[in-house]
Motif scaffolding. Sequence first.
Motif, PDB file in Angstrom:
ATOM      1  N   LYS A 150       0.951  -1.296  -0.011  1.00 15.17           N
ATOM      2  CA  LYS A 150       0.175  -0.177  -0.086  1.00 15.17           C
ATOM      3  C   LYS A 150       0.926   1.261  -0.168  1.00 15.17           C
ATOM      4  N   VAL A 151       2.003   1.412   0.956  1.00 16.59           N
ATOM      5  CA  VAL A 151       2.757   2.512   0.794  1.00 16.59           C
ATOM      6  C   VAL A 151       3.308   2.599  -0.339  1.00 16.59           C
ATOM      7  N   LEU A 152       3.986   1.435  -0.790  1.00 21.83           N
ATOM      8  CA  LEU A 152       4.875   1.489  -2.237  1.00 21.83           C
ATOM      9  C   LEU A 152       3.851   2.326  -3.385  1.00 21.83           C
ATOM     10  N   ALA A 153       2.542   1.692  -3.489  1.00 20.88           N
ATOM     11  CA  ALA A 153       1.813   2.072  -4.552  1.00 20.88           C
ATOM     12  C   ALA A 153       1.562   3.575  -4.335  1.00 20.88           C
ATOM     13  N   ALA A 154       1.425   3.995  -3.183  1.00 23.85           N
ATOM     14  CA  ALA A 154       0.928   5.588  -2.740  1.00 23.85           C
ATOM     15  C   ALA A 154       2.057   6.375  -2.976  1.00 23.85           C
ATOM     16  N   HIS A 155       3.487   5.691  -3.135  1.00 28.06           N
ATOM     17  CA  HIS A 155       4.354   6.473  -3.652  1.00 28.06           C
ATOM     18  C   HIS A 155       4.903   6.327  -5.005  1.00 28.06           C
ATOM     19  N   GLY A 156       3.963   5.964  -6.025  1.00 29.52           N
ATOM     20  CA  GLY A 156       4.054   5.755  -7.262  1.00 29.52           C
ATOM     21  C   GLY A 156       4.633   4.633  -7.955  1.00 29.52           C
ATOM     22  N   ALA A 157       4.742   3.424  -7.028  1.00 25.74           N
ATOM     23  CA  ALA A 157       5.075   2.361  -7.796  1.00 25.74           C
ATOM     24  C   ALA A 157       4.413   2.016  -8.915  1.00 25.74           C
ATOM     25  N   ALA A 158       5.079   1.482 -10.008  1.00 26.65           N
ATOM     26  CA  ALA A 158       4.163   1.220 -11.177  1.00 26.65           C
ATOM     27  C   ALA A 158       3.357  -0.488 -10.954  1.00 26.65           C
ATOM     28  N   LYS A 159       4.135  -1.106 -10.508  1.00 25.35           N
ATOM     29  CA  LYS A 159       3.750  -2.503  -9.886  1.00 25.35           C
ATOM     30  C   LYS A 159       4.392  -3.001  -8.761  1.00 25.35           C
ATOM     31  N   VAL A 160       3.677  -3.876  -7.955  1.00 18.41           N
ATOM     32  CA  VAL A 160       4.645  -4.409  -6.867  1.00 18.41           C
ATOM     33  C   VAL A 160       4.123  -5.998  -6.955  1.00 18.41           C
ATOM     34  N   SER A 161       5.546  -6.543  -6.473  1.00 11.41           N
ATOM     35  CA  SER A 161       5.497  -7.913  -6.492  1.00 11.41           C
ATOM     36  C   SER A 161       6.183  -8.473  -4.984  1.00 11.41           C
ATOM     37  N   ALA A 162       6.322  -9.610  -4.662  1.00  9.66           N
ATOM     38  CA  ALA A 162       7.006 -10.057  -3.555  1.00  9.66           C
ATOM     39  C   ALA A 162       7.388 -11.411  -3.816  1.00  9.66           C
ATOM     40  N   TYR A 163       8.514 -11.491  -3.131  1.00  9.68           N
ATOM     41  CA  TYR A 163       9.394 -12.911  -3.105  1.00  9.68           C
ATOM     42  C   TYR A 163       9.542 -13.114  -1.518  1.00  9.68           C
ATOM     43  N   VAL A 164       9.150 -14.430  -0.844  1.00 10.01           N
ATOM     44  CA  VAL A 164       9.672 -14.955   0.325  1.00 10.01           C
ATOM     45  C   VAL A 164      10.123 -16.314   0.081  1.00 10.01           C
ATOM     46  N   THR A 165      11.250 -16.798   0.765  1.00  7.09           N
ATOM     47  CA  THR A 165      11.636 -18.262   0.445  1.00  7.09           C
ATOM     48  C   THR A 165      10.757 -19.092   1.045  1.00  7.09           C
ATOM     49  N   HIS A 166      10.015 -19.098   2.176  1.00  9.70           N
ATOM     50  CA  HIS A 166       9.184 -19.643   2.904  1.00  9.70           C
ATOM     51  C   HIS A 166       7.912 -19.061   3.049  1.00  9.70           C
ATOM     52  N   GLY A 167       6.765 -19.949   2.310  1.00 10.76           N
ATOM     53  CA  GLY A 167       5.437 -19.449   2.284  1.00 10.76           C
ATOM     54  C   GLY A 167       4.866 -20.211   3.103  1.00 10.76           C
ATOM     55  N   VAL A 168       4.820 -19.816   4.672  1.00 13.49           N
ATOM     56  CA  VAL A 168       4.230 -20.342   5.767  1.00 13.49           C
ATOM     57  C   VAL A 168       2.739 -20.448   5.945  1.00 13.49           C
ATOM     58  N   PHE A 169       2.217 -19.177   5.597  1.00 15.34           N
ATOM     59  CA  PHE A 169       0.634 -19.001   5.488  1.00 15.34           C
ATOM     60  C   PHE A 169      -0.182 -20.100   6.512  1.00 15.34           C
ATOM     61  N   PRO A 170       0.046 -19.500   7.701  1.00 19.71           N
ATOM     62  CA  PRO A 170      -1.184 -20.527   8.470  1.00 19.71           C
ATOM     63  C   PRO A 170      -2.634 -20.029   8.121  1.00 19.71           C
ATOM     64  N   LYS A 171      -3.332 -20.985   8.382  1.00 22.95           N
ATOM     65  CA  LYS A 171      -4.847 -20.793   8.546  1.00 22.95           C
ATOM     66  C   LYS A 171      -5.183 -20.145   7.076  1.00 22.95           C
ATOM     67  N   LYS A 172      -4.475 -20.839   6.021  1.00 22.78           N
ATOM     68  CA  LYS A 172      -4.870 -20.283   4.730  1.00 22.78           C
ATOM     69  C   LYS A 172      -4.695 -18.604   4.429  1.00 22.78           C
ATOM     70  N   SER A 173      -3.755 -18.185   4.915  1.00 20.24           N
ATOM     71  CA  SER A 173      -3.585 -16.559   4.692  1.00 20.24           C
ATOM     72  C   SER A 173      -3.123 -16.291   3.357  1.00 20.24           C
ATOM     73  N   TRP A 174      -2.802 -17.337   2.607  1.00 18.38           N
ATOM     74  CA  TRP A 174      -2.470 -16.892   1.284  1.00 18.38           C
ATOM     75  C   TRP A 174      -3.771 -16.572   0.492  1.00 18.38           C
ATOM     76  N   GLU A 175      -4.857 -16.821   0.943  1.00 21.36           N
ATOM     77  CA  GLU A 175      -6.058 -16.345   0.179  1.00 21.36           C
ATOM     78  C   GLU A 175      -6.205 -14.949   0.115  1.00 21.36           C
ATOM     79  N   ARG A 176      -5.577 -14.158   1.065  1.00 16.96           N
ATOM     80  CA  ARG A 176      -5.567 -12.871   1.063  1.00 16.96           C
ATOM     81  C   ARG A 176      -5.004 -12.106  -0.255  1.00 16.96           C
ATOM     82  N   PHE A 177      -4.125 -12.960  -0.812  1.00 19.43           N
ATOM     83  CA  PHE A 177      -3.421 -12.488  -2.028  1.00 19.43           C
ATOM     84  C   PHE A 177      -3.661 -12.933  -3.272  1.00 19.43           C
ATOM     85  N   VAL A 178      -4.697 -13.851  -3.497  1.00 18.62           N
ATOM     86  CA  VAL A 178      -5.115 -14.477  -4.721  1.00 18.62           C
ATOM     87  C   VAL A 178      -5.785 -13.451  -5.353  1.00 18.62           C
ATOM     88  N   HIS A 179      -5.589 -13.257  -6.752  1.00 21.38           N
ATOM     89  CA  HIS A 179      -6.294 -12.366  -7.645  1.00 21.38           C
ATOM     90  C   HIS A 179      -7.481 -12.367  -7.619  1.00 21.38           C
TER      91      HIS A 179
END
Length: 316
Positions: free
Chosen positions: A243-272
């Motif tokens: 949110k803060v990167l987009a507010a400062h003019g980022a054209a696109k935002v992506s993410a990388y993490v080595t370990h996608g733990v995502f307890p309680k299906k928290s990955w659902e927050r990111f699904v398109h």
Amino acid sequence: MERPKKKQILLFYCVEAEDLARKVAAQSDFIQLQSINWRSFDDGFPNLFIKNAHDIRGQHVAFLASFSSTDVIFEQLSVIYALPMLFVASFTVVLPFFPTGSFERIEEEGDVATAFTLARMLSNTPISRGGPTSLVIYDIHALQERFYFSDTVLPVFESGVPLLKQRLQQLPQSDKIVVAFPDDGAWKRFHKLLDHFPMVICNKVREGDKRIVRIKEGNPEGCHVVIVDDLVQSGGTLIECQKVLAAHGAAKVSAYVTHGVFPKKSWERFVHKSNEKAFTHFWISDSCPVTVEAISGKAPFEILSLAGSIADALQI
């Protein structure tokens, strides 16, 4: 100087790491998969059998583990303790994700540093004929945790970030990529691996009862910004950073993490969703097999496999 000959590796694996084990074996003719009967008695305790135990004498042996929950750690430790006692030439444990790594500090009397507890459990692995066990871990949360292990194991700390670098070079307009870190800790950990990219550093500041993410250094304007961290749990920090990167003019935002733990299906927050695509890409490794299965085929997620890196690590 003549390069040392590659070792023939017999690779055992736990049930949930089978897909990754097969990918590792596909990387090299020097890696041969082995099997274990993962059974249970009626009371729920493990009833395990290592197949062809006599045939592994004098061989270089490895075990691919996945400590995804406390339910599976006991049975896998039982195998880890048993294999080096079968007169193997050397023994390597590959534990891509060290799950208690973020619980390494004691901030007040009574806190339990479970990272130290798990390190002690792994340190009790018997010594093989070839010496101490090699323990391969990817992007452990804090590098000082190597000192939690005793001298009976040799921690080998690897990183999944080189996989991200390769992927970023394949993207269009790779010259417009900026790497962002959600806090100073992530910057200290990874900036040397990504030092040819422009960087943005975020941090959290307290405003009243809230902690707000702000940009501390760098400029994301007009760029494809990739947030980099070692792991994700609920994903709240990544979302606030986006949110803060987009507010400062980022054209696109992506993410990388080595370990996608995502307890309680928290990955659902990111699904398109049809009207909401906050993250263009979300890259994770296959260090957490349960997550890999859950997010398969779901945008914006993409798996960067550790298989090649693990195959190389087994030859150390």
